[in-house]
Design an enzyme around this catalytic site. Structure first.
Site, PDB file in Angstrom:
ATOM      1  N   ARG A  48       0.818  -1.210   0.000  1.00  0.00           N
ATOM      2  CA  ARG A  48       0.000   0.000   0.000  1.00  0.00           C
ATOM      3  C   ARG A  48       0.849   1.256   0.000  1.00  0.00           C
ATOM      4  O   ARG A  48       0.308   2.360   0.009  1.00  0.00           O
ATOM      5  CB  ARG A  48      -0.835   0.009   1.278  1.00  0.00           C
ATOM      6  CG  ARG A  48      -2.310  -0.143   1.063  1.00  0.00           C
ATOM      7  CD  ARG A  48      -2.875  -0.280   2.455  1.00  0.00           C
ATOM      8  NE  ARG A  48      -4.234   0.072   2.572  1.00  0.00           N
ATOM      9  CZ  ARG A  48      -5.223  -0.819   2.595  1.00  0.00           C
ATOM     10  NH1 ARG A  48      -5.001  -2.084   2.418  1.00  0.00           N
ATOM     11  NH2 ARG A  48      -6.445  -0.414   2.799  1.00  0.00           N
ATOM     12  N   ARG A  96      -9.550   7.435   4.509  1.00  0.00           N
ATOM     13  CA  ARG A  96      -9.012   6.250   3.807  1.00  0.00           C
ATOM     14  C   ARG A  96      -8.841   6.561   2.320  1.00  0.00           C
ATOM     15  O   ARG A  96      -7.860   6.133   1.694  1.00  0.00           O
ATOM     16  CB  ARG A  96      -9.936   5.046   4.000  1.00  0.00           C
ATOM     17  CG  ARG A  96      -9.813   4.425   5.391  1.00  0.00           C
ATOM     18  CD  ARG A  96     -11.033   3.636   5.802  1.00  0.00           C
ATOM     19  NE  ARG A  96     -11.300   2.469   4.991  1.00  0.00           N
ATOM     20  CZ  ARG A  96     -12.469   1.840   4.948  1.00  0.00           C
ATOM     21  NH1 ARG A  96     -13.493   2.273   5.677  1.00  0.00           N
ATOM     22  NH2 ARG A  96     -12.628   0.780   4.194  1.00  0.00           N
TER      23      ARG A  96
HETATM   24  P1  AP5 Z   1      -8.523  -3.169   4.385  1.00  0.00           P
HETATM   25  O1  AP5 Z   1      -9.239  -4.212   5.116  1.00  0.00           O
HETATM   26  O2  AP5 Z   1      -7.553  -3.552   3.332  1.00  0.00           O
HETATM   27  O3  AP5 Z   1      -9.614  -2.162   3.852  1.00  0.00           O
HETATM   28  P2  AP5 Z   1      -9.743  -1.265   2.548  1.00  0.00           P
HETATM   29  O4  AP5 Z   1      -8.615  -1.136   1.612  1.00  0.00           O
HETATM   30  O5  AP5 Z   1     -10.269  -0.001   3.090  1.00  0.00           O
HETATM   31  O6  AP5 Z   1     -10.639  -2.138   1.717  1.00  0.00           O
HETATM   32  P3  AP5 Z   1     -12.110  -2.593   1.946  1.00  0.00           P
HETATM   33  O7  AP5 Z   1     -12.136  -3.896   2.665  1.00  0.00           O
HETATM   34  O8  AP5 Z   1     -12.934  -1.494   2.542  1.00  0.00           O
HETATM   35  O9  AP5 Z   1     -12.531  -2.709   0.440  1.00  0.00           O
HETATM   36  P4  AP5 Z   1     -12.232  -3.795  -0.664  1.00  0.00           P
HETATM   37  O10 AP5 Z   1     -11.590  -3.159  -1.829  1.00  0.00           O
HETATM   38  O11 AP5 Z   1     -11.599  -5.028  -0.081  1.00  0.00           O
HETATM   39  O12 AP5 Z   1     -13.715  -4.081  -1.084  1.00  0.00           O
HETATM   40  P5  AP5 Z   1     -14.702  -5.239  -0.603  1.00  0.00           P
HETATM   41  O13 AP5 Z   1     -14.531  -6.429  -1.471  1.00  0.00           O
HETATM   42  O14 AP5 Z   1     -14.601  -5.413   0.882  1.00  0.00           O
HETATM   43  O15 AP5 Z   1      -7.716  -2.225   5.401  1.00  0.00           O
HETATM   44  C1  AP5 Z   1      -8.337  -1.724   6.583  1.00  0.00           C
HETATM   45  C2  AP5 Z   1      -7.304  -0.948   7.389  1.00  0.00           C
HETATM   46  O16 AP5 Z   1      -6.227  -1.839   7.794  1.00  0.00           O
HETATM   47  C3  AP5 Z   1      -6.578   0.194   6.647  1.00  0.00           C
HETATM   48  O17 AP5 Z   1      -7.313   1.403   6.677  1.00  0.00           O
HETATM   49  C4  AP5 Z   1      -5.252   0.273   7.424  1.00  0.00           C
HETATM   50  O18 AP5 Z   1      -5.420   0.951   8.644  1.00  0.00           O
HETATM   51  C5  AP5 Z   1      -4.950  -1.183   7.729  1.00  0.00           C
HETATM   52  N1  AP5 Z   1      -4.157  -1.822   6.673  1.00  0.00           N
HETATM   53  C6  AP5 Z   1      -4.524  -2.866   5.857  1.00  0.00           C
HETATM   54  N2  AP5 Z   1      -3.549  -3.180   4.997  1.00  0.00           N
HETATM   55  C7  AP5 Z   1      -2.526  -2.310   5.249  1.00  0.00           C
HETATM   56  C8  AP5 Z   1      -1.247  -2.117   4.673  1.00  0.00           C
HETATM   57  N3  AP5 Z   1      -0.823  -2.884   3.656  1.00  0.00           N
HETATM   58  N4  AP5 Z   1      -0.484  -1.121   5.158  1.00  0.00           N
HETATM   59  C9  AP5 Z   1      -0.886  -0.359   6.197  1.00  0.00           C
HETATM   60  N5  AP5 Z   1      -2.091  -0.490   6.779  1.00  0.00           N
HETATM   61  C10 AP5 Z   1      -2.911  -1.450   6.325  1.00  0.00           C
HETATM   62  O19 AP5 Z   1     -16.097  -4.558  -0.983  1.00  0.00           O
HETATM   63  C11 AP5 Z   1     -16.583  -3.429  -0.294  1.00  0.00           C
HETATM   64  C12 AP5 Z   1     -18.125  -3.470  -0.324  1.00  0.00           C
HETATM   65  O20 AP5 Z   1     -18.568  -3.349  -1.680  1.00  0.00           O
HETATM   66  C13 AP5 Z   1     -18.702  -4.795   0.188  1.00  0.00           C
HETATM   67  O21 AP5 Z   1     -19.889  -4.535   0.880  1.00  0.00           O
HETATM   68  C14 AP5 Z   1     -18.966  -5.585  -1.092  1.00  0.00           C
HETATM   69  O22 AP5 Z   1     -20.018  -6.504  -0.958  1.00  0.00           O
HETATM   70  C15 AP5 Z   1     -19.315  -4.486  -2.074  1.00  0.00           C
HETATM   71  N6  AP5 Z   1     -18.911  -4.814  -3.461  1.00  0.00           N
HETATM   72  C16 AP5 Z   1     -17.757  -5.429  -3.854  1.00  0.00           C
HETATM   73  N7  AP5 Z   1     -17.737  -5.558  -5.206  1.00  0.00           N
HETATM   74  C17 AP5 Z   1     -18.888  -4.995  -5.676  1.00  0.00           C
HETATM   75  C18 AP5 Z   1     -19.426  -4.812  -6.976  1.00  0.00           C
HETATM   76  N8  AP5 Z   1     -18.783  -5.221  -8.093  1.00  0.00           N
HETATM   77  N9  AP5 Z   1     -20.625  -4.192  -7.094  1.00  0.00           N
HETATM   78  C19 AP5 Z   1     -21.293  -3.763  -5.978  1.00  0.00           C
HETATM   79  N10 AP5 Z   1     -20.824  -3.920  -4.696  1.00  0.00           N
HETATM   80  C20 AP5 Z   1     -19.637  -4.512  -4.547  1.00  0.00           C
END
Ligand code: AP5
Length: 179
Positions: free
Chosen positions: A85, A137
């Site tokens: 990241r 974020r």
């Molecule tokens: P992390 O858990 O990685 O969260 P994020 O990047 O904010 O990602 P999300 O889980 O919110 O989204 P996603 O892209 O995975 O989408 P998802 O499939 O879940 O990180 C959380 C925290 O941890 C960070 O803020 C940081 O503090 C820390 N951290 C993690 N990694 C780190 C690193 N490498 N370095 C430093 N800190 C770190 O989908 C989201 C929603 O959308 C779901 O409800 C899903 O059902 C829906 N959805 C998915 N696809 C579709 C679609 N095609 N159409 C409609 N809805 C959809």
């Protein structure tokens, strides 16, 4: 095959990672899930990570890199979701893989517009899915993670995926790019 999924919060990295890891028999490593597990177990690492996660800030690179290295399997191909990241994390990953004689084969950047990201996250409602943390974020993604697109473009590894389609359509586009 070793794959990285890039994308803003809410782009669908976790959703797609489950499908792709299952269908290609890859080890799925989500740094967000690993941290959430540590938080739920109230470990020292979890307590440290929580203070950053609650604000939508990144956990410091060294903590993340050590955690990923501890989880990478020797034998199986991997799919990284939410890591690297920062440029620092990407460089640390490159160095670690080099010592093991391994490499990244594909980097997939899942692209979704900002309003759709915010709508998706607000309707999911995880503890860090409140409006002020989401805004932070997204800023952190712009400033610290987006430079990775150019980093991997320069290495000729990057493919951009239209993430604003139905889940199955996004998965099909990813699979078409993995060949
Ligand atoms: P992390 O858990 O990685 O969260 P994020 O990047 O904010 O990602 P999300 O889980 O919110 O989204 P996603 O892209 O995975 O989408 P998802 O499939 O879940 O990180 C959380 C925290 O941890 C960070 O803020 C940081 O503090 C820390 N951290 C993690 N990694 C780190 C690193 N490498 N370095 C430093 N800190 C770190 O989908 C989201 C929603 O959308 C779901 O409800 C899903 O059902 C829906 N959805 C998915 N696809 C579709 C679609 N095609 N159409 C409609 N809805 C959809």
């Amino acid at each position: 095959m070793n794959v990285i999924l890039l994308g803003a919060p809410g782009a669908g990295k976790g959703t797609q990672a489950e499908i792709i890891a299952r269908d290609y028999n890859l080890q799925h490593i989500s740094t967000g899930d690993l941290f959430r597990h540590e938080v739920s177990q109230e470990t020292e690492l979890g307590l440290k990570a929580k203070s950053y996660m609650d604000k939508g800030e990144l956990v410091p690179d060294q903590i993340v890199v050590d955690m990923v290295q501890a989880h990478l399997s020797e034998e199986q191909g991997f799919l990284l979701d939410g890591f690297p990241r920062t440029i620092g994390q990407a460089q640390a990953l490159d160095a670690a893989l080099k010592t093991q004689g391994k490499q990244i084969h594909f980097v997939l950047s899942i692209d979704v517009n900002k309003q759709a990201l915010v709508d998706r996250l607000l309707s999911r409602g995880r503890s860090d899915d409140n409006l002020s943390t989401i805004e932070n974020r997204l800023d952190v993604y712009q400033n610290q993670t987006k430079p990775l697109i150019e980093y991997y473009q320069d290495k000729d590894l990057l493919k951009t995926i239209n993430g604003a389609q139905a889940v199955e359509e996004v998965a099909a586009e990813i699979k078409a790019n993995l060949g």
